[in-house]
Design an enzyme around this catalytic site. Sequence first.
Site, short mmCIF file in Angstrom:
data_model
loop_
_atom_site.label_atom_id
_atom_site.label_comp_id
_atom_site.label_asym_id
_atom_site.label_seq_id
_atom_site.Cartn_x
_atom_site.Cartn_y
_atom_site.Cartn_z
N ASN A 157 -9.08 -7.01 -7.00
CA ASN A 157 -10.73 -5.78 -7.58
C ASN A 157 -9.47 -4.46 -8.00
O ASN A 157 -9.54 -3.71 -8.88
CB ASN A 157 -11.81 -5.22 -6.52
CG ASN A 157 -11.19 -4.37 -5.40
OD1 ASN A 157 -10.25 -5.17 -4.39
ND2 ASN A 157 -11.72 -3.59 -4.56
N LYS A 180 1.69 -10.46 -0.66
CA LYS A 180 1.01 -11.70 -1.03
C LYS A 180 -0.11 -11.13 -1.66
O LYS A 180 -1.02 -10.97 -1.12
CB LYS A 180 0.26 -13.47 -0.78
CG LYS A 180 0.40 -13.78 -0.85
CD LYS A 180 -0.95 -14.68 -0.40
CE LYS A 180 -2.60 -13.94 -0.24
NZ LYS A 180 -2.87 -14.62 -2.13
N SER A 182 -3.61 -11.57 -4.96
CA SER A 182 -4.49 -12.04 -5.03
C SER A 182 -4.30 -12.85 -5.91
O SER A 182 -3.23 -13.34 -6.74
CB SER A 182 -5.83 -11.47 -5.29
OG SER A 182 -7.01 -12.74 -5.41
N GLU A 255 -9.28 -4.31 6.44
CA GLU A 255 -9.81 -3.08 5.18
C GLU A 255 -10.83 -4.37 5.25
O GLU A 255 -9.70 -4.97 4.13
CB GLU A 255 -8.87 -3.06 3.89
CG GLU A 255 -8.12 -1.56 4.90
CD GLU A 255 -8.90 -0.41 5.35
OE1 GLU A 255 -10.04 0.13 5.33
OE2 GLU A 255 -7.90 0.67 5.86
N CYS A 289 -14.85 -2.05 -2.99
CA CYS A 289 -15.18 -2.28 -1.49
C CYS A 289 -16.49 -1.13 -1.32
O CYS A 289 -17.55 -1.07 -0.10
CB CYS A 289 -14.50 -2.29 -0.40
SG CYS A 289 -13.36 -0.11 -0.69
N GLU A 467 -5.78 3.24 6.99
CA GLU A 467 -4.37 3.57 6.66
C GLU A 467 -4.70 4.65 5.74
O GLU A 467 -5.82 5.18 6.01
CB GLU A 467 -5.28 2.63 5.28
CG GLU A 467 -4.68 0.87 5.50
CD GLU A 467 -4.93 -0.59 3.64
OE1 GLU A 467 -5.22 0.00 3.39
OE2 GLU A 467 -3.67 -0.15 3.90
P1 NAD Z 1 -10.64 -12.65 0.02
O1 NAD Z 1 -10.61 -12.23 1.25
O2 NAD Z 1 -10.72 -13.82 -0.59
O3 NAD Z 1 -9.09 -12.72 -0.48
C1 NAD Z 1 -8.23 -11.62 -0.55
C2 NAD Z 1 -6.31 -11.90 0.29
O4 NAD Z 1 -6.35 -12.51 1.43
C3 NAD Z 1 -6.27 -12.64 -1.36
O5 NAD Z 1 -4.45 -11.95 -1.04
C4 NAD Z 1 -6.52 -14.05 -0.32
O6 NAD Z 1 -5.47 -14.96 -1.49
C5 NAD Z 1 -5.56 -13.72 1.31
N1 NAD Z 1 -6.32 -14.53 2.07
C6 NAD Z 1 -7.99 -15.54 1.69
N2 NAD Z 1 -8.37 -15.94 2.82
C7 NAD Z 1 -6.41 -16.04 3.47
C8 NAD Z 1 -6.38 -16.37 5.13
N3 NAD Z 1 -7.54 -17.13 5.98
N4 NAD Z 1 -5.30 -16.14 4.93
C9 NAD Z 1 -4.64 -15.32 4.18
N5 NAD Z 1 -4.96 -14.63 3.26
C10 NAD Z 1 -5.91 -14.85 3.11
O7 NAD Z 1 -11.11 -11.49 -0.92
P2 NAD Z 1 -11.48 -11.18 -2.78
O8 NAD Z 1 -12.32 -11.97 -2.90
O9 NAD Z 1 -9.58 -11.16 -2.92
O10 NAD Z 1 -11.60 -9.59 -2.18
C11 NAD Z 1 -12.68 -9.23 -2.25
C12 NAD Z 1 -13.13 -7.90 -1.10
O11 NAD Z 1 -12.01 -7.08 -1.16
C13 NAD Z 1 -14.84 -7.82 -0.87
O12 NAD Z 1 -14.99 -8.47 0.04
C14 NAD Z 1 -14.17 -6.51 -0.60
O13 NAD Z 1 -14.95 -5.50 -0.48
C15 NAD Z 1 -13.14 -6.42 -0.05
N6 NAD Z 1 -11.82 -5.16 0.02
C16 NAD Z 1 -12.29 -4.28 0.79
C17 NAD Z 1 -11.32 -2.80 0.37
C18 NAD Z 1 -11.72 -2.70 1.55
O14 NAD Z 1 -10.25 -1.55 1.24
N7 NAD Z 1 -12.29 -2.39 2.74
C19 NAD Z 1 -10.97 -2.93 -0.70
C20 NAD Z 1 -11.02 -3.57 -2.04
C21 NAD Z 1 -11.59 -5.05 -0.74
#
Ligand code: NAD
Length: 489
Positions: A157, A180, A182, A255, A289, A467
């Site tokens: 995002n 790594k 997305s 996060e 988020c 962070e």
């Molecule tokens: P996601 O969890 O699907 O993926 C995030 C990242 O993690 C990607 O790079 C993905 O390839 C990797 N990943 C997924 N499963 C993994 C695993 N088992 N081991 C290692 N890496 C793995 O999330 P998304 O769809 O890319 O992003 C949206 C989510 O991120 C929403 O829930 C949003 O709220 C959250 N987000 C949180 C913050 C925050 O600061 N709290 C900021 C931005 C987004």
Amino acid sequence: MSAASSPTQCKPMLIDGEWINNGSERLVSVNPATGQVNYEVCAATPANVEHAVAAAARAARAQNWSALLPHQRAEVLHCISERMSANAERFAQLQMIENGKVWSECVAQVKSAAATFRYFAAVCETLGAEVTPARGNYLSMTAYEPYGVVAAITPWNSPMTMEAQKVAPALAGGNAVILKPSELTPSPALELGRIALEAGLPHGVLNVLPGSGASTGAALVEHPGVRMVSFTGGTASGKRIALAAAKKLMPVALELGGKSPHIVFADADIEAAAQAIASGIFEGSGQSCVAGSRLFVQRSAYQRLLGAVLNIARSLRVDLPDAKGAQMGPIASFAHRDRIAGMVIAARNAGAEVLCGGLAPGDVRLARGAFYLPTILADIENNAAIAQEEIFGPVLCAMPFEDEDDLIAQANATVYGLAAGVWTADFARAYRVARRLEAGTVWINTYKQLSIATPFGGYKESGLGREKGISGVRLYQQTKGIYVGLGTP
Ligand code: NAD
């Protein structure tokens, strides 16, 4: 998103200062505004992960980064910031075609990422260690040292800001990093790798491995050579990572997701609150988020406030991200747009009233993209699925409340605890409510103001660790106590 090998070029990954095209696994990057393929990107295989961890471990032990004096590391971070600013258009363009954010937001996010490198250069140069009070004839002190190899895993995002938020403090702390990004947004990270090399970062200190979470991400987290993981993404993925980290007793920073309450008391400035509520959920097509996705309004002001937000939602310009005046672009992928639409249909079937949106725009120019209109749902119970699950899209769930205690009970009745907003003219109440809300960030009479200088993170299932801020560097360091004897003990 993986595609079979084809003879066409794919963007290489960065390992040990070299651009590697392994030619086997690939990610297909699709522009969500048009549905057209942008390009293919090499995805890291298990062998690439091995190569990157070995290179990062060597770089972490070498004298040319972790052993540099802090002001010398700061100089490189500063240079990365300057190069990022100089390449702002390129970064913004890459993000825009990969996740569909509108141009103005992409540009603002490059500036923010460059400012993050500048901030952590300053922190790196000025952060001291401590001499602790002695209880005997010795000098005692606390020293802070890098973990070694840190894996940074980021979502789609806001890739540039998230990546800067992890890479800059991890490097400032003297670590080598494997980033790594997305599957949907690999290019800004690769671009960061390129300018970091130009800025003089030694080979292997920053490696960039695009790939899927289940394969590349999981291999990194489980690798014994990776000593710390900093993750931003969904709560389900965060829990999987925490479990894998527990097996090797590795520290993690998480996060995660949110379902943030945005609260309006009847004495608030209704127009200002309505503006903030609309931008708090519709900016970035709600893919934030900290999106204020649950709106709680004191019953006596409910209709008035909702009417004002509805007027703004209906007037928002949903358009191609590079169109002049576009306020909302597409959802970042077709799959995610369909998921959002499915959640809204289920909520409607369960009795929610759709006040606006709830479908794709009718404009034929947008028909090939993953667009979805700003949507407001009313007549919802706080325990309904739509009010509890993170939608991560432009969907606002509106609910009335009676008094302060009713509000606190409803606002805190969620597994998440990332952020919250409170609008009221009564300062004492604002402060009281802010302290009672279970959230890592609370905004009073404003929303979504974020500063790199202020620690950020979640309560409950929204995360672990903080962070940003000066202590953002400490997240990437381990603490050592040192005692120097001064004579007879
Ligand atoms: P996601 O969890 O699907 O993926 C995030 C990242 O993690 C990607 O790079 C993905 O390839 C990797 N990943 C997924 N499963 C993994 C695993 N088992 N081991 C290692 N890496 C793995 O999330 P998304 O769809 O890319 O992003 C949206 C989510 O991120 C929403 O829930 C949003 O709220 C959250 N987000 C949180 C913050 C925050 O600061 N709290 C900021 C931005 C987004």
